[in-house]
Design an enzyme around this catalytic site. Sequence first.
Site, mmCIF file in Angstrom:
data_model
loop_
_atom_site.group_PDB
_atom_site.id
_atom_site.type_symbol
_atom_site.label_atom_id
_atom_site.label_comp_id
_atom_site.label_asym_id
_atom_site.label_seq_id
_atom_site.Cartn_x
_atom_site.Cartn_y
_atom_site.Cartn_z
ATOM 1 N N THR A 1 -8.299 41.039 15.950
ATOM 2 C CA THR A 1 -8.058 41.658 17.254
ATOM 3 C C THR A 1 -7.936 43.158 17.052
ATOM 4 O O THR A 1 -7.270 43.617 16.116
ATOM 5 C CB THR A 1 -6.796 41.097 17.928
ATOM 6 O OG1 THR A 1 -6.995 39.708 18.201
ATOM 7 C CG2 THR A 1 -6.517 41.809 19.240
ATOM 8 N N PHE B 1 -6.718 46.746 18.452
ATOM 9 C CA PHE B 1 -5.734 47.378 19.316
ATOM 10 C C PHE B 1 -6.000 48.875 19.368
ATOM 11 O O PHE B 1 -6.500 49.465 18.405
ATOM 12 C CB PHE B 1 -4.312 47.135 18.783
ATOM 13 C CG PHE B 1 -3.908 45.684 18.779
ATOM 14 C CD1 PHE B 1 -3.159 45.155 19.816
ATOM 15 C CD2 PHE B 1 -4.281 44.852 17.737
ATOM 16 C CE1 PHE B 1 -2.789 43.819 19.820
ATOM 17 C CE2 PHE B 1 -3.912 43.511 17.728
ATOM 18 C CZ PHE B 1 -3.165 42.992 18.775
#
Length: 359
Positions: A260, A262
């Site tokens: 992921t 960010f």
Amino acid sequence: MQQDAPTIEQLRASIDSIDNRIVELLNERARVVIQVGRLKSGSNMEFHVPGRERQIYERLLNLNSGPFPNDALRSIYREIISASLALESPMKVAFLGPKATFSHLATMQQFGLSAELVPLKSIPSVFEEVEKGKALYGVVPVENSTEGVVSHTLDMFVESGLKITAEVMLEVHHDLLSRTGRLEDIKKVYSHPQPIAQCRQWLDENLPGVPLVDVASTAVAAQIVSEDYTAAAIASELAGSLYDLKVVRTRIEDQVNNFTRFLVIARKEIERSGNDKTSILFSVKDEPGILCRMLEPFAKRGINLSKIESRPYKKKAWEYIFFLDLFGHVSDPDVAAALKELKECCQFLRVLGSYPRSM
């Protein structure tokens, strides 16, 4: 005459002596940091300078000849720098909470444990906290390698004037957690929709027919399961520790390389690092061949585009805003020329920030 090898007691005494010196040096470093903080305060200088952190990491990793691993050295210095900044002034960082989510893990990875990490209930709340100056930085998820973009984050950039100052790539591992630790006890599974989607195949094979319940976050899932012996949560190892859950199975995500991404947001831009990425958003005029024309300025200059994403423009039906990531800094001559040419066929164009590439 051959010298006797040192005994384990002697080796441990050597380790103790080295550790004593490390503590002395850390305190010596801290005293210098406090002096730096006083100078900054008296001269109205920026409290946090990301470029200085980057220089420290690069210098020490280049200096390291082993056997101590570079990844561990970076982790140690992240905490040293975090604690040092806390000595100068508390650094408040807002993130999409609650605690023990992957956003929390990404924030700790970027800023260490000594920063003041503040969990907020929504992505707009993180943006608002930074815009109002209540937090120096914010950390928000923007995309997952398996499930794609986080649309709420992209939508916020349309109205916000905040700048992207860094990206954090977090390798995401999902654990199945419960009170008993037994697979046969599980009658329902709680988690955020994205982790459920990322573990769909494993769930179908190992818990067929078991109801899957969407909740606001993986940490909320862990909290619910802490009070229900017939349920399980898909969450992080940190969430399991926080809510006293046992691991039923580790790493149940379907894709091995599950990352992921960010973004770190702030009110001010940062200086170039020499290995940067630039993010922009823009809306183009609706005319034949426009999609080809908007990519041409980058193609003819050999600028690599790492991502392009479209979102509906909520203020006008059937119009779209494009989010684009490219390799390079906005001040690079080729990048600047490409953006200038692109702007000619745009209704508007905004540079969201140039920041160091994480991978």
